[in-house]
Structures are given as C-alpha cells and as structure tokens.
Enzyme design. Structure first.
Site, PDB file in Angstrom:
ATOM      1  N   CYS A 146      -0.030  87.209   3.252  1.00  7.83           N
ATOM      2  CA  CYS A 146      -1.267  86.906   3.998  1.00  7.83           C
ATOM      3  C   CYS A 146      -2.382  87.730   3.364  1.00  7.83           C
ATOM      4  CB  CYS A 146      -1.098  87.150   5.495  1.00  7.83           C
ATOM      5  SG  CYS A 146      -0.810  88.871   5.998  1.00  7.83           S
ATOM      6  N   GLY A 147      -3.445  87.988   4.082  1.00 10.68           N
ATOM      7  CA  GLY A 147      -4.550  88.741   3.475  1.00 10.68           C
ATOM      8  C   GLY A 147      -4.128  90.144   3.088  1.00 10.68           C
ATOM      9  N   THR A 148      -3.497  90.827   4.028  1.00  8.92           N
ATOM     10  CA  THR A 148      -3.037  92.201   3.784  1.00  8.92           C
ATOM     11  C   THR A 148      -1.539  92.307   3.539  1.00  8.92           C
ATOM     12  OG1 THR A 148      -2.664  92.507   6.141  1.00  8.92           O
ATOM     13  CG2 THR A 148      -4.837  93.148   5.283  1.00  8.92           C
ATOM     14  N   GLY A 149      -0.793  91.314   3.964  1.00 11.73           N
ATOM     15  CA  GLY A 149       0.675  91.395   3.978  1.00 11.73           C
ATOM     16  C   GLY A 149       1.201  92.038   5.246  1.00 11.73           C
ATOM     17  N   VAL A 150       0.306  92.586   6.042  1.00 12.46           N
ATOM     18  CA  VAL A 150       0.744  93.347   7.219  1.00 12.46           C
ATOM     19  C   VAL A 150       1.156  92.420   8.368  1.00 12.46           C
ATOM     20  CG1 VAL A 150       0.036  95.007   8.975  1.00 12.46           C
ATOM     21  CG2 VAL A 150      -0.626  95.366   6.598  1.00 12.46           C
ATOM     22  N   ARG A 170      26.029 105.542   1.497  1.00 12.17           N
ATOM     23  CA  ARG A 170      25.479 106.268   2.643  1.00 12.17           C
ATOM     24  C   ARG A 170      24.388 105.503   3.377  1.00 12.17           C
ATOM     25  NH1 ARG A 170      22.446 108.290  -1.650  1.00 12.17           N
ATOM     26  NH2 ARG A 170      20.277 108.839  -1.167  1.00 12.17           N
ATOM     27  N   HIS A 171      23.826 104.497   2.700  1.00 12.36           N
ATOM     28  CA  HIS A 171      22.749 103.723   3.322  1.00 12.36           C
ATOM     29  C   HIS A 171      23.278 102.648   4.285  1.00 12.36           C
ATOM     30  CE1 HIS A 171      20.169 105.750   0.534  1.00 12.36           C
ATOM     31  NE2 HIS A 171      20.887 105.284  -0.477  1.00 12.36           N
ATOM     32  N   HIS A 173      17.823 101.198  -0.809  1.00 12.62           N
ATOM     33  CA  HIS A 173      18.188 101.928   0.407  1.00 12.62           C
ATOM     34  C   HIS A 173      18.209 101.061   1.666  1.00 12.62           C
ATOM     35  CE1 HIS A 173      17.129 106.231  -1.216  1.00 12.62           C
ATOM     36  NE2 HIS A 173      17.908 105.539  -2.026  1.00 12.62           N
ATOM     37  N   ASN A 174      17.332 100.078   1.730  1.00 13.95           N
ATOM     38  CA  ASN A 174      17.178  99.306   2.979  1.00 13.95           C
ATOM     39  C   ASN A 174      17.730  97.894   2.896  1.00 13.95           C
ATOM     40  OD1 ASN A 174      14.058 100.721   2.490  1.00 13.95           O
ATOM     41  ND2 ASN A 174      15.421 101.536   4.050  1.00 13.95           N
ATOM     42  N   ASP A 195      -0.301  82.442   4.970  1.00 15.63           N
ATOM     43  CA  ASP A 195      -1.351  81.868   5.813  1.00 15.63           C
ATOM     44  C   ASP A 195      -2.423  81.238   4.916  1.00 15.63           C
ATOM     45  OD1 ASP A 195      -2.920  83.979   4.920  1.00 15.63           O
ATOM     46  OD2 ASP A 195      -3.257  84.847   6.906  1.00 15.63           O
ATOM     47  N   HIS A 196      -3.532  80.827   5.523  1.00 20.56           N
ATOM     48  CA  HIS A 196      -4.575  80.095   4.792  1.00 20.56           C
ATOM     49  C   HIS A 196      -5.262  80.941   3.727  1.00 20.56           C
ATOM     50  CE1 HIS A 196      -6.267  82.130   8.279  1.00 20.56           C
ATOM     51  NE2 HIS A 196      -7.399  82.241   7.608  1.00 20.56           N
TER      52      HIS A 196
HETATM   53  C1  RB5 Z   1      -6.627  86.460   8.159  1.00 21.85           C
HETATM   54  O1  RB5 Z   1      -8.012  86.596   8.248  1.00 21.85           O
HETATM   55  C2  RB5 Z   1      -5.970  87.826   8.092  1.00 21.85           C
HETATM   56  O2  RB5 Z   1      -6.068  88.476   9.320  1.00 21.85           O
HETATM   57  C3  RB5 Z   1      -4.525  87.700   7.653  1.00 21.85           C
HETATM   58  O3  RB5 Z   1      -4.440  87.055   6.436  1.00 21.85           O
HETATM   59  C4  RB5 Z   1      -3.752  88.989   7.480  1.00 21.85           C
HETATM   60  O4  RB5 Z   1      -4.439  89.887   6.665  1.00 21.85           O
HETATM   61  C5  RB5 Z   1      -3.230  89.619   8.693  1.00 21.85           C
HETATM   62  O5  RB5 Z   1      -2.501  90.618   8.671  1.00 21.85           O
END
Ligand code: RB5
Length: 147
Positions: A66-70, A133-134, A99-100, A8-9
C-alpha cells in the site's frame, strides 16, 4: 512456488512491476488478488484476501503493498497463521525469514523505490527459516500465546 500479491489503489503500477519481476527472475507463479483499478480500494480488504490465500495454502507466500506498507500489513497479520513483516530495508527482510518464518512481506510504494523493493523481495524469497531455537517462538506466535 506460488505467491499471492495484493495492493490498494496507491500501488497498482508498482505492484505490476514487482509481479513481473518475480515471474521473470524466479519463474514463480504470481497470483494477483488486485486491485488493478485506480479507484479507492480499502487496504484492509487487500491485505485480508492475500492473507487468507496464504493461510489456506492456496499460495505459499504473500506480498502486499500500500502507500506505506503499514495498513495492509496490519490487516494481513490479523489472519490466523500469518506472520507478515512490514519493512523497508533488507536486514529485517532477511531476519524475518531466518527467525520469524515470515510468510508475508509488506512494503510501501510511497516509501521505497522499486529497486530497493526488488532487493527486499530477493532477500525475502531466498532466505530460509532457521528453525531450532526460533521454532518455539514462532509456535507461540501461531498460538497467540505470550507466556
Ligand atoms: C492510502 O491513502 C493510504 O492510507 C494507504 O495506502 C496506506 O499507506 C495505509 O497504510
């Protein structure tokens, strides 16, 4: 190996550094699915476009940032056939391959520095899936079964 990369940005310059690192260190072709603009770019779109490229076989592996990768990692995991590890340390990066059979890697530009990110990439790109096994469990993930 062909690798898709997307972001993302928040992670434009960070992504470019990781892309160049993989090209230089491994000689792999890294296909950039963007964004390369500092304008707001919704991470679900970035995650999905790279995941679709992995799922279709256009690329063998995907890396999303992204910011967190989440958020971008969650988006990737919504595509059938995607096993995206969201991680910030090398142990999980390694185990996700062994494993995955993780076919995508996600991390956060606001969470880890570039040198640690390169270490994750190294571990994740060079660790083989163990199978055995995986295999049954990975098949369950692919089928969406829990029993
Ligand atoms: C963007 O502000 C932020 O929400 C995004 O980069 C990311 O961290 C979402 O998971």
């Amino acid at each position: 190996m062909r690798i898709g990369i997307g972001n993302d940005h928040v992670a434009v310059e960070y992504k470019q550094t990781i892309k160049q690192y993989i090209e230089k260190e491994y000689g792999y072709e890294v296909i950039d699915f963007g964004t390369n603009s500092s304008e707001r770019f919704d991470y679900p779109i970035a995650g999905k476009v790279v995941a679709n490229a992995v799922a279709s076989g256009e690329v063998e592996r995907g890396i999303v940032i992204c910011g967190t990768g989440v958020g971008i990692g969650i988006a990737a995991n919504k595509v059938n056939g995607i096993r995206c590890v969201i991680c910030s340390e090398p142990y999980s990066a390694r185990m996700s391959r062994q494993h995955n059979d993780a076919n995508m890697l996600s991390f956060g530009a606001r969470v880890i520095g570039l040198e640690l990110a390169k270490m994750l990439v190294d571990v994740w790109l060079t660790t083989e899936y163990e199978g055995g096994r995986h295999a049954k469990r990975v098949q369950m993930l692919n089928e969406g079964t829990t029993s």
